[in-house]
Write an enzyme that holds these catalytic residues in place. Structure first.
Site, PDB file in Angstrom:
ATOM      1  N   ARG A   1     -14.066   2.985   9.160  1.00  0.00           N
ATOM      2  CA  ARG A   1     -13.367   4.112   9.800  1.00  0.00           C
ATOM      3  C   ARG A   1     -14.290   5.258  10.184  1.00  0.00           C
ATOM      4  O   ARG A   1     -13.957   6.073  11.016  1.00  0.00           O
ATOM      5  CB  ARG A   1     -12.256   4.638   8.880  1.00  0.00           C
ATOM      6  CG  ARG A   1     -11.042   3.756   8.889  1.00  0.00           C
ATOM      7  CD  ARG A   1     -10.022   4.234   7.896  1.00  0.00           C
ATOM      8  NE  ARG A   1     -10.464   4.046   6.521  1.00  0.00           N
ATOM      9  CZ  ARG A   1      -9.758   4.407   5.457  1.00  0.00           C
ATOM     10  NH1 ARG A   1      -8.604   5.010   5.617  1.00  0.00           N
ATOM     11  NH2 ARG A   1     -10.203   4.185   4.245  1.00  0.00           N
TER      12      ARG A   1
ATOM     13  N   CYS B   1       0.844  -1.196   0.000  1.00  0.00           N
ATOM     14  CA  CYS B   1       0.000   0.000   0.000  1.00  0.00           C
ATOM     15  C   CYS B   1       0.883   1.251   0.000  1.00  0.00           C
ATOM     16  O   CYS B   1       2.099   1.164   0.090  1.00  0.00           O
ATOM     17  CB  CYS B   1      -0.930  -0.015   1.211  1.00  0.00           C
ATOM     18  SG  CYS B   1      -0.052  -0.217   2.759  1.00  0.00           S
TER      19      CYS B   1
ATOM     20  N   ASP C   1     -15.130  -0.902   4.809  1.00  0.00           N
ATOM     21  CA  ASP C   1     -14.450   0.121   5.598  1.00  0.00           C
ATOM     22  C   ASP C   1     -15.275   0.405   6.849  1.00  0.00           C
ATOM     23  O   ASP C   1     -16.495   0.505   6.760  1.00  0.00           O
ATOM     24  CB  ASP C   1     -14.365   1.388   4.718  1.00  0.00           C
ATOM     25  CG  ASP C   1     -13.367   2.406   5.220  1.00  0.00           C
ATOM     26  OD1 ASP C   1     -13.413   2.738   6.409  1.00  0.00           O
ATOM     27  OD2 ASP C   1     -12.551   2.875   4.416  1.00  0.00           O
TER      28      ASP C   1
HETATM   29 ZN   LIG Z   1      -1.337   0.618   4.284  1.00  0.00          ZN
END
Ligand SMILES: [Zn+2]
Length: 415
Positions: free
Chosen positions: A329, A256, A327
């Site tokens: 978050r 990433c 996700d």
């Molecule tokens: Zn990452």
């Protein structure tokens, strides 16, 4: 110490003096009018919040007490712990609904509630602000490449950078949180109770307690430049809002763009500080999109083992298969920290996330310029993630088409 266990699931009767609990007036204009948040486990009658301080570490605290290494009624001695820099108060602290997930007075507890602490009440800070020098190999590289220029103050020739840093624990005002998500407070309380396996009974038995210290990680803020300039309209602000990625941030894993983008964000922040503005890196403890690192590693395996190889078109699907969602978050809560700092405009925003950008705009914070990660900083194996995010609406100058998303660009699992 009493031998019997005191249940906190119902209000204590007849408590007076240092034993009485105080009402919390969330959003009041002064700390005294708001009142202290008391989460004492040694003196349950004084509690006016649900949960405990440093919630994620409370289990270690239990081990320390159980094994005889820590007094169960230990109260912190806060001598000389006050903030190394002043933050606030800012008008946003008292604007209804602006701040629902942290305590704006959290760093000022030792001074604002000095009298109550002296009387014996156990009141603890949820924010601490200190000073540091940091250094990363990428910054030394940026100096060598001529992108950063040492000034002998903020940035030294050896790459040392002067920063102010703040640790912020989460403090949730449940009615405000429910409103932010457009749900009923009772619904929020019920699911918090159920998903923590009944860890906090007061969520359902004590509707009079409105504040919850959740057992999750908080955030760390790194400031570059003069913190006291924040909150003035003329102060230019650069910011990288970063969600924790241990694999890349600490260990340099190449799947990433996290660490490269973090380092680039710090570079942008140093530049802003050198121009007289303030740079801010916000580091949120939300590992693996708040799905956790175990889920994250399971997804890596699933991505790399799937028929057709690791490719952008199935990037989000593989996460959903394991976690049920892409996700968790919840960027809806993220803008609170900007309100705490009195920031209404971000001049350089080092993030490509459409979710983060959307949450800021929703909360009335202006973003002037969005700064994408430079192409040359993206590791080869991370192009799967980058393409998938661009196709899903991330800010960029180029959006890959379906045929490109179908190409396997990631390494195989055992390579
Ligand atoms: Zn990452």
């Amino acid at each position: 110490m009493s031998a019997h266990i005191v249940l906190t699931s119902h209000p204590a009767r007849g408590a007076t003096g240092a034993n009485a609990s105080h009402a919390v007036h969330w959003g009041a204009e002064t700390a005294q009018a708001r009142g202290p948040l008391v989460a004492s486990v040694a003196n349950p009658a004084t509690r006016n919040v649900i949960g405990t301080h440093a919630g994620a570490y409370s289990v270690y605290r239990a081990l320390a007490v159980a094994s005889g290494q820590l007094q169960r009624d230990h109260k912190p001695d806060l001598t000389d712990t006050t903030p190394a820099e002043a933050i606030g108060p800012h008008p946003q602290w008292a604007e209804p609904g602006k701040i629902v997930s942290l305590d704006p007075w959290g760093h000022l507890v030792a001074s604002e509630f000095k009298a109550q602490i002296a009387e014996g009440m156990d009141i603890r800070p949820t924010i601490a602000i200190t000073k540091a020098h940091i250094n990363m190999p990428e910054l030394v590289g940026a100096i060598a490449a001529g992108r950063l220029h040492p000034d002998g103050d903020i940035l030294q020739a050896n790459g040392d950078v002067k920063v102010t840093k703040a640790a912020v624990d989460p403090v949730w005002h449940l009615p405000g949180l429910a409103e932010r998500f457009g749900i009923k407070e009772s619904q929020l309380r019920r699911h918090l109770f159920e998903q923590t396996a009944g860890m906090f009974p007061e969520l359902v038995t004590r509707p009079d307690l409105k504040v919850f210290l959740p057992p999750i990680g908080g955030m760390t803020l790194y400031f570059f430049g003069d913190v006291t300039k924040l909150g003035r309209p003329e102060t230019k602000v650069a910011c990288r809002l970063h969600d924790e990625c241990n694999g890349s941030d600490v260990f340099g894993s190449d799947i990433c763009t996290c660490r490269p983008y973090l380092a680039h964000g710090i570079e942008v922040c140093i530049e802003m500080a050198q121009q007289g503005g303030v740079g801010l890196v916000i580091y949120n403890r939300k590992e693996g999109r708040a799905l956790g690192e175990v889920t994250k590693f399971l997804v890596y395996n699933a991505r790399k083992r799937q028929v057709g190889g690791d490719r952008a078109e199935t990037y989000f699907t593989r996460t959903e298969c394991v976690a049920g969602v892409q996700d968790m978050r919840f960027q809806e809560l993220m803008p609170d920290v900007f309100h705490w700092l009195g920031i209404t405009r971000i001049d350089r925003w080092a993030s490509m996330s459409n979710m983060k950008h959307g949450a800021l705009v929703e909360q009335g914070i202006e973003v002037v310029e969005r700064v994408p990660i430079p192409e040359e900083l993206i590791p080869a194996d991370a192009s799967v993630e980058m393409d998938a995010k661009k196709a899903a609406g991330y800010f960029s100058t180029y959006t890959p088409d379906a045929s490109e998303l179908a190409v396997a660009k990631g390494r195989g699992l055992m390579e």
